[in-house]
Design a protein around this motif. Structure first.
Motif, PDB file in Angstrom:
ATOM      1  N   LEU A   1     -10.982   7.288  10.941  1.00  0.00           N
ATOM      2  CA  LEU A   1     -10.957   5.876  11.610  1.00  0.00           C
ATOM      3  C   LEU A   1     -11.757   6.006  12.671  1.00  0.00           C
ATOM      4  O   LEU A   1     -12.208   4.670  13.219  1.00  0.00           O
ATOM      5  CB  LEU A   1      -9.382   5.986  11.738  1.00  0.00           C
ATOM      6  CG  LEU A   1      -9.139   4.370  12.312  1.00  0.00           C
ATOM      7  CD1 LEU A   1      -9.401   3.257  11.162  1.00  0.00           C
ATOM      8  CD2 LEU A   1      -7.495   4.017  12.554  1.00  0.00           C
TER       9      LEU A   1
ATOM     10  N   ASP B   1      -7.186  -4.886  17.704  1.00  0.00           N
ATOM     11  CA  ASP B   1      -5.739  -4.762  17.690  1.00  0.00           C
ATOM     12  C   ASP B   1      -4.949  -5.599  16.637  1.00  0.00           C
ATOM     13  O   ASP B   1      -3.749  -5.141  16.478  1.00  0.00           O
ATOM     14  CB  ASP B   1      -5.152  -5.484  18.950  1.00  0.00           C
ATOM     15  CG  ASP B   1      -3.936  -4.948  19.389  1.00  0.00           C
ATOM     16  OD1 ASP B   1      -3.515  -3.697  18.872  1.00  0.00           O
ATOM     17  OD2 ASP B   1      -3.206  -5.764  20.247  1.00  0.00           O
TER      18      ASP B   1
ATOM     19  N   VAL C   1      -3.023   5.941  17.101  1.00  0.00           N
ATOM     20  CA  VAL C   1      -2.689   5.594  15.573  1.00  0.00           C
ATOM     21  C   VAL C   1      -1.509   6.143  15.219  1.00  0.00           C
ATOM     22  O   VAL C   1      -0.886   7.082  15.826  1.00  0.00           O
ATOM     23  CB  VAL C   1      -3.829   6.418  14.600  1.00  0.00           C
ATOM     24  CG1 VAL C   1      -3.409   5.634  13.146  1.00  0.00           C
ATOM     25  CG2 VAL C   1      -5.203   6.290  14.925  1.00  0.00           C
TER      26      VAL C   1
ATOM     27  N   GLY D   1      -9.262   0.420   8.009  1.00  0.00           N
ATOM     28  CA  GLY D   1      -8.715   1.651   7.472  1.00  0.00           C
ATOM     29  C   GLY D   1      -9.171   1.729   6.302  1.00  0.00           C
ATOM     30  O   GLY D   1      -9.329   3.029   5.703  1.00  0.00           O
TER      31      GLY D   1
ATOM     32  N   PHE E   1      -8.110   5.948  21.708  1.00  0.00           N
ATOM     33  CA  PHE E   1      -7.476   4.941  20.823  1.00  0.00           C
ATOM     34  C   PHE E   1      -6.141   5.684  20.313  1.00  0.00           C
ATOM     35  O   PHE E   1      -6.069   6.912  20.208  1.00  0.00           O
ATOM     36  CB  PHE E   1      -7.921   4.235  19.505  1.00  0.00           C
ATOM     37  CG  PHE E   1      -8.737   5.292  18.584  1.00  0.00           C
ATOM     38  CD1 PHE E   1      -8.008   5.631  17.312  1.00  0.00           C
ATOM     39  CD2 PHE E   1      -9.923   6.063  18.841  1.00  0.00           C
ATOM     40  CE1 PHE E   1      -8.205   6.580  16.502  1.00  0.00           C
ATOM     41  CE2 PHE E   1     -10.087   7.039  17.848  1.00  0.00           C
ATOM     42  CZ  PHE E   1      -9.552   7.329  16.879  1.00  0.00           C
TER      43      PHE E   1
ATOM     44  N   THR F   1      -6.917  -4.138  11.147  1.00  0.00           N
ATOM     45  CA  THR F   1      -6.899  -2.686  11.214  1.00  0.00           C
ATOM     46  C   THR F   1      -6.569  -1.981   9.713  1.00  0.00           C
ATOM     47  O   THR F   1      -7.173  -1.174   9.304  1.00  0.00           O
ATOM     48  CB  THR F   1      -5.245  -2.202  11.972  1.00  0.00           C
ATOM     49  OG1 THR F   1      -5.425  -2.506  13.322  1.00  0.00           O
ATOM     50  CG2 THR F   1      -5.000  -0.700  11.762  1.00  0.00           C
TER      51      THR F   1
ATOM     52  N   LEU G   1      -1.532   4.712   7.219  1.00  0.00           N
ATOM     53  CA  LEU G   1      -1.639   4.042   8.250  1.00  0.00           C
ATOM     54  C   LEU G   1      -0.754   3.022   8.507  1.00  0.00           C
ATOM     55  O   LEU G   1      -0.410   2.402   7.858  1.00  0.00           O
ATOM     56  CB  LEU G   1      -3.212   3.501   8.074  1.00  0.00           C
ATOM     57  CG  LEU G   1      -3.608   2.582   9.374  1.00  0.00           C
ATOM     58  CD1 LEU G   1      -3.896   3.304  10.657  1.00  0.00           C
ATOM     59  CD2 LEU G   1      -5.039   1.975   9.164  1.00  0.00           C
TER      60      LEU G   1
ATOM     61  N   THR H   1      -7.634  10.500  11.433  1.00  0.00           N
ATOM     62  CA  THR H   1      -7.807   9.862  12.670  1.00  0.00           C
ATOM     63  C   THR H   1      -9.297  10.143  12.979  1.00  0.00           C
ATOM     64  O   THR H   1      -9.998   8.936  13.608  1.00  0.00           O
ATOM     65  CB  THR H   1      -6.849  10.693  13.464  1.00  0.00           C
ATOM     66  OG1 THR H   1      -5.627  10.523  13.371  1.00  0.00           O
ATOM     67  CG2 THR H   1      -7.189  10.169  14.923  1.00  0.00           C
TER      68      THR H   1
ATOM     69  N   GLU I   1      -0.293   1.707  12.095  1.00  0.00           N
ATOM     70  CA  GLU I   1      -0.828   0.954  13.372  1.00  0.00           C
ATOM     71  C   GLU I   1      -1.833   1.515  14.079  1.00  0.00           C
ATOM     72  O   GLU I   1      -1.730   2.533  14.291  1.00  0.00           O
ATOM     73  CB  GLU I   1       0.533   0.282  14.187  1.00  0.00           C
ATOM     74  CG  GLU I   1       0.192  -0.910  15.262  1.00  0.00           C
ATOM     75  CD  GLU I   1       1.519  -1.485  15.734  1.00  0.00           C
ATOM     76  OE1 GLU I   1       2.201  -1.645  15.039  1.00  0.00           O
ATOM     77  OE2 GLU I   1       1.612  -1.240  16.865  1.00  0.00           O
ATOM     78  N   LEU I   2      -2.640   0.642  14.817  1.00  0.00           N
ATOM     79  CA  LEU I   2      -3.821   1.007  15.354  1.00  0.00           C
ATOM     80  C   LEU I   2      -3.597   0.427  16.734  1.00  0.00           C
ATOM     81  O   LEU I   2      -3.545  -0.765  17.009  1.00  0.00           O
ATOM     82  CB  LEU I   2      -5.335   0.581  14.961  1.00  0.00           C
ATOM     83  CG  LEU I   2      -6.512   0.806  16.177  1.00  0.00           C
ATOM     84  CD1 LEU I   2      -6.674   2.160  16.372  1.00  0.00           C
ATOM     85  CD2 LEU I   2      -7.749  -0.014  15.488  1.00  0.00           C
ATOM     86  N   ASN I   3      -3.601   1.079  17.931  1.00  0.00           N
ATOM     87  CA  ASN I   3      -3.735   0.791  19.400  1.00  0.00           C
ATOM     88  C   ASN I   3      -5.103   0.882  20.119  1.00  0.00           C
ATOM     89  O   ASN I   3      -5.147   2.241  20.519  1.00  0.00           O
ATOM     90  CB  ASN I   3      -2.486   1.469  20.269  1.00  0.00           C
ATOM     91  CG  ASN I   3      -1.165   0.871  19.718  1.00  0.00           C
ATOM     92  OD1 ASN I   3      -0.874  -0.322  19.616  1.00  0.00           O
ATOM     93  ND2 ASN I   3      -0.277   1.910  19.099  1.00  0.00           N
ATOM     94  N   PRO I   4      -5.885   0.171  19.994  1.00  0.00           N
ATOM     95  CA  PRO I   4      -7.118   0.340  20.634  1.00  0.00           C
ATOM     96  C   PRO I   4      -7.073   0.470  22.238  1.00  0.00           C
ATOM     97  O   PRO I   4      -7.701  -0.529  22.779  1.00  0.00           O
ATOM     98  CB  PRO I   4      -8.001  -0.705  19.831  1.00  0.00           C
ATOM     99  CG  PRO I   4      -7.083  -1.938  19.930  1.00  0.00           C
ATOM    100  CD  PRO I   4      -5.650  -1.372  19.539  1.00  0.00           C
TER     101      PRO I   4
END
Length: 475
Positions: free
Chosen positions: A267, A123, A282, A132, A280, A128, A295, A264, A297-300
């Protein structure tokens, strides 16, 4: 052996494993009970006033001041009424922590998500960015490091100019993204930035997009690409705060949409190498001046756009991606042609229009609510007012552009305060123009829903113990 999505759909229609979505509200996965037998919701806020057959809310809920969604979930998992209600099976969360894991183990619930430790590490906006880069998913030109004063920030940002976007590793982007152009901006946010690891980015003229995906044993399946609504003062007090989404055919140009899907998938494959599996999300930033896709942000985890992914044309053509996530954690023996499935989602995912608005309290006042709009179907009238048409369990039945589904979060007898989530509105029309402005219809809906609230201002002494902003739908 289950072969493809047709067999999987049949399995879930006859599923016998109890599956609980435990969260402050049912928002993120509302409607999945249509697809999965034995799927239900355990919530703190009774958005449906007891009328939804699959929503369980404990009756005894004495006032408590929560500091996070994890706090609310852990409270629910410790509540006698909840313990009497659950009966083994799987548990889904948007947010959980090590305490949640301990509580679920004690009561025989299997958490159908990667571990809290792994999710927390992934997170980080710093991690991230690094992952990435390794996956070939570029970020906006940036520098990673620390700064204890404005001069050190400029040194760190060498080559990026002096109009900067600065992020700290964790937290909702609306609250941990800072726009720094000059000493005054630094001074205003220094308390949040000093002693933190920073991602310092060149500021670009951008549009925000989002896409969800699910990592399966057979590869990464990618959902629809949608546009984010961000920072509208009519909806959120946070300048960079997410406040809704639009799904429509040309949310991005075809080549950009295809690139978002490819990035995506790349990733997802990199996250799989970290031991991650399942859902997840993105966020991407489209540089309007160059056409480059970055990229963001990533929300896992499940996120605030899961609600849109699950109602898109792609979901109805095959099935919601959440079911693939569940197939992994139910340890089903199944086959899946990921390339073929991704091709179908690419064709159909944005074939119709859906939108959602996350409505937060934007005023500085704190009030005890004496009236609030009900959950259900509302109709927008020609004079700009809204009329309640009747209760409903979710937004899947919305067909007309003049109608929308409102999900209540805060109701009569509860407090509204700056930044509080009041509720959300789902409709079948765009809420944002190509130029990043709210549509006239969006403004009408916002005003019409806000007009339904009434409250009693609290005296200053009563405001001291006001509730904490703990209900963000997506972080």
């Amino acid at each position: 052996m289950l072969r493809g999505t047709s067999d999987l759909r049949g399995y879930f229609r006859t599923n016998r494993t109890p599956i609980y979505f435990i969260s402050p509200t049912a928002f993120n996965l509302l409607g999945i009970d249509r697809w999965v037998r034995g799927f239900s919701y355990v919530n703190y806020f009774d958005s449906f006033a007891g009328a939804h057959p699959q929503v369980f809310v404990p009756q005894e809920r004495p006032y408590r001041e929560f500091t996070s969604i994890e706090d609310i979930n852990n409270y629910l998992l410790s509540h006698k009424e909840v313990l009497d209600h659950v009966a083994g099976g799987l548990a889904l969360f948007v947010f959980f922590d090590e305490e949640t894991e301990k509580l679920c183990e004690e009561i025989g619930l299997k958490i159908a998500l990667p571990s809290a430790e792994l999710r927390h590490r992934l997170d980080s906006k710093i991690v991230t960015t690094q992952l990435g880069n390794e996956a070939g998913v570029p970020s906006v030109p940036n520098r990673l490091g620390r700064a204890s004063n404005y001069d050190e920030l400029l040194t760190l940002a060498d080559g990026l100019g002096d109009d900067l976007v600065v992020q700290t590793p964790y937290g909702d982007s609306g609250k941990t993204t800072f726009f720094i152009k000059g000493q005054r901006d630094w001074d205003a946010h220094a308390e949040d930035l000093v002693d933190e690891e920073l991602k310092v980015m060149k500021r670009i003229n951008c549009r925000a997009a989002a896409v969800e995906a699910v990592i399966t044993r057979h590869g990464t399946v990618v959902g629809p690409v949608m546009r984010d609504l961000t920072g509208y003062p009519e909806l959120t007090p946070y300048r960079g705060g997410w406040c809704g989404n639009d799904i429509y055919d040309d949310a991005l140009a075809p080549e950009q949409r295809d690139r978002a899907r490819v990035l995506t998938e790349q990733l997802g494959d990199r996250l799989a190498a970290e031991g991650y599996r399942g859902f997840f999300e993105v966020d991407y930033l489209l540089d309007v001046d160059t056409g480059e896709l970055y990229l963001g942000e990533l929300n896992p985890r499940l996120s605030g756009v899961t609600s849109m992914t699950s109602v898109s044309a792609g979901a109805y053509a095959d099935m919601p991606l959440v079911l693939l996530h569940l197939a992994e954690y139910l340890d089903l023996d199944y086959e899946l042609d990921v390339a073929e499935l991704n091709a179908r989602w690419a064709r159909s995912a944005a074939a119709d229009e859906w939108s959602q608005l996350i409505i937060k309290e934007t005023r500085a006042d704190v009030e005890l609510l004496t009236a609030a709009p009900q959950t259900g179907i509302w109709r927008l009238n020609e004079d700009g007012s809204a009329t309640f048409r009747g209760r409903g369990n979710d937004w899947h039945a919305i067909h007309e552009e003049a109608e929308a589904f409102y999900l209540q979060v805060l109701g009569e007898g509860e407090y509204r305060y700056p930044g509080a989530d009041l509720g959300l509105l789902v409709a079948r029309s765009r809420m944002q123009t190509d130029d990043n402005e709210l549509t006239p219809k969006a403004r009408q809906w916002i005003e019409a829903i806000r007009a339904q609230f009434e409250g009693i201002p609290l005296a200053p002494a009563a405001v001291v113990d006001r509730p904490h902003d703990a209900l963000a739908f997506k972080a």
